[in-house]
Design a protein around this motif. Sequence first.
Motif, PDB file in Angstrom:
ATOM      1  N   ALA A  67      32.920 -21.590 -75.863  1.00 28.40           N
ATOM      2  CA  ALA A  67      32.683 -22.508 -77.079  1.00 28.40           C
ATOM      3  C   ALA A  67      31.731 -22.858 -77.918  1.00 28.40           C
ATOM      4  O   ALA A  67      31.527 -23.527 -78.802  1.00 28.40           O
ATOM      5  CB  ALA A  67      33.645 -23.883 -76.676  1.00 28.40           C
ATOM      6  N   GLY A  71      30.838 -26.960 -79.021  1.00 25.81           N
ATOM      7  CA  GLY A  71      32.012 -27.170 -78.686  1.00 25.81           C
ATOM      8  C   GLY A  71      32.221 -27.375 -77.232  1.00 25.81           C
ATOM      9  O   GLY A  71      33.156 -28.190 -76.885  1.00 25.81           O
ATOM     10  N   VAL A 221      29.205 -23.561 -82.379  1.00 28.10           N
ATOM     11  CA  VAL A 221      30.520 -23.366 -81.898  1.00 28.10           C
ATOM     12  C   VAL A 221      31.008 -21.848 -81.810  1.00 28.10           C
ATOM     13  O   VAL A 221      30.601 -21.162 -82.889  1.00 28.10           O
ATOM     14  CB  VAL A 221      31.684 -24.274 -82.648  1.00 28.10           C
ATOM     15  N   ARG A 234      37.851 -21.327 -83.979  1.00 25.04           N
ATOM     16  CA  ARG A 234      36.791 -22.357 -83.133  1.00 25.04           C
ATOM     17  C   ARG A 234      37.371 -23.618 -82.669  1.00 25.04           C
ATOM     18  O   ARG A 234      37.047 -23.853 -81.320  1.00 25.04           O
ATOM     19  CB  ARG A 234      35.984 -22.762 -84.344  1.00 25.04           C
ATOM     20  N   ALA A 237      38.699 -22.288 -79.202  1.00 19.08           N
ATOM     21  CA  ALA A 237      37.877 -21.738 -78.239  1.00 19.08           C
ATOM     22  C   ALA A 237      37.590 -23.146 -77.413  1.00 19.08           C
ATOM     23  O   ALA A 237      37.416 -23.328 -76.479  1.00 19.08           O
ATOM     24  CB  ALA A 237      36.636 -21.352 -79.052  1.00 19.08           C
ATOM     25  N   ILE A 238      37.345 -24.477 -78.537  1.00 21.31           N
ATOM     26  CA  ILE A 238      37.283 -25.833 -77.808  1.00 21.31           C
ATOM     27  C   ILE A 238      38.562 -25.991 -77.099  1.00 21.31           C
ATOM     28  O   ILE A 238      38.192 -26.696 -75.868  1.00 21.31           O
ATOM     29  CB  ILE A 238      36.864 -26.748 -78.963  1.00 21.31           C
TER      30      ILE A 238
END
Length: 540
Positions: A67, A71, A221, A234, A237-238
């Motif tokens: 991340a 992130g 991020v 994104r 990913a977080i």
Amino acid sequence: MDKRWQASKSSQEIVETVASDDRYDFDFHDLDRVQRRLKQRHVQMIAIAGTIGTGLFLGSGNALQVAGPLGALLAYGLVGTVAYSSLCCIAEMTTWAPISGTFPHYAARWVDPALGFAVGWNYFYSNAVSVPVEISAAVILMTFWDSNTNHAAIYTAIIVILVCAINIFGVRYFGESEFLFSSFKLILIVVLLISGLIVDIGGGPSHEVIGFKFWINPGAVNRAHLVTDLGADRFLAILNVIIQAAFSFQGMELVCIAASETENPRRNIAKAVRRVFYRIVVFYMLGILMIGVLVPFNNPALLSRVGTAAQSPFVIALNSAGVKAFPHLVNAGILTSALSAASSFLFASSRVLYGLSIRGQAPKWLAQTTKQGLPIASVLTTSVFALMAFMTVSAGVETVFNWFVNVSTTGGFIGWFSINLTYVFFHRGMTAQGYELKKNVYNNPLQPYLAYWGMGWTLFFVFMNGYAVFFKFNTSLFLTAYVNIPIFAALYFGYKWMYRTRIWKPLEMDFITGIPTIEETEMPPEPPVTFLEKVGDVLF
């Protein structure tokens, strides 16, 4: 019908609490034979051990790679608040009722006996299976110094004996081992944070000032590479790191599980929980921030999955800066984390099993204790799970072992959810019966909203922990992510159908029977006299 009368704490009105059946009599004082042998310093270090572990030393590297620095920081920050909410909930219930059985018993006492049964067995097998997982991780860490794979079985045997012996010798030995393990981890993370800061501002051998340049290039991020939309990718990913971070924080409730074996449990647990929030901020958040400024998320070394210090982002960062002295120290720290985790999982699962037994939800012989108050039958039964670590030595059964372990991973999330749910019922019942919650030894002014926050997010974790499988469906991964949900449902509805249990109404909840008074558990505090005692009072 069994009726119990009690005086309201705030108004002295008479409130009638009703248990529907003698099967739900909660007076198990004569059966509970554990002894209070954990001291204040043990409890404080157990609380620290629940916040610093392999998730910070190793898992944070994967979080950074997935991340990016911002992130990962956002994900760990969010999960930190959820972990804190769950800990506050169990702490308030524990300081009211510091008895064996902990939150599964609270669920049975204040929500539904069927929920207590399901939560207890779910938590038991989830933690019991985690014991060989941590032992296997410790064996992998040994390969950092000894790469001979033929020695894996020997190291496994030594670590299994060590972890089981710590618990079999008694709770005092468990407390002392956690104190030593946690002390080393605490010193290590402080050294790493200071070293990282020095390197970041140009104090390393290369004298390069790093600052926040990696937040600009390659960026703050990273992408998950699951969808084409940049913002959504994104976010995913977080989300992936949120689930990973949630696993890292699991185990913080151990300090409350040990309440029935702690000296002055109400005062010591309240003190430990009040300090946990600051430890999360100082150690976890500063740790994640530090590796985020020292290592770019596209560093190839972050892709390593060797399971040793070579994978640690702290080692990667300091090696890149020319500091070569840390890998062995960090590997030793991670090794102590794995040993501590294995011992803690064995302790927690055995105590929950013991609590189920003395309340008739597990075989009675599991309630056997030694003269020193050790629940020896439950400890030995749980110790058998440690032998599963030998399955990883044989390549033929390693896949089966990993699948079996992954099945239980949502168990911790279900445990957190039940803690928050039980607190909501506890809060409703206490309020309805006229108790002043602020007069409890521990009370968080943000309640019950903290519990609602924890319930929402832990339910989210349960259903979203395997979300990636829906982008590229895999039957095996889907089962390992979600099969624990129907298992839990089967435990709950099966017990409910068999015993015809029901959900307690606020005025039916029993807040008195079998619960020791403050006078029975708390001794007057002894003020520190010497310099070392005063330092210890500040630290612990």
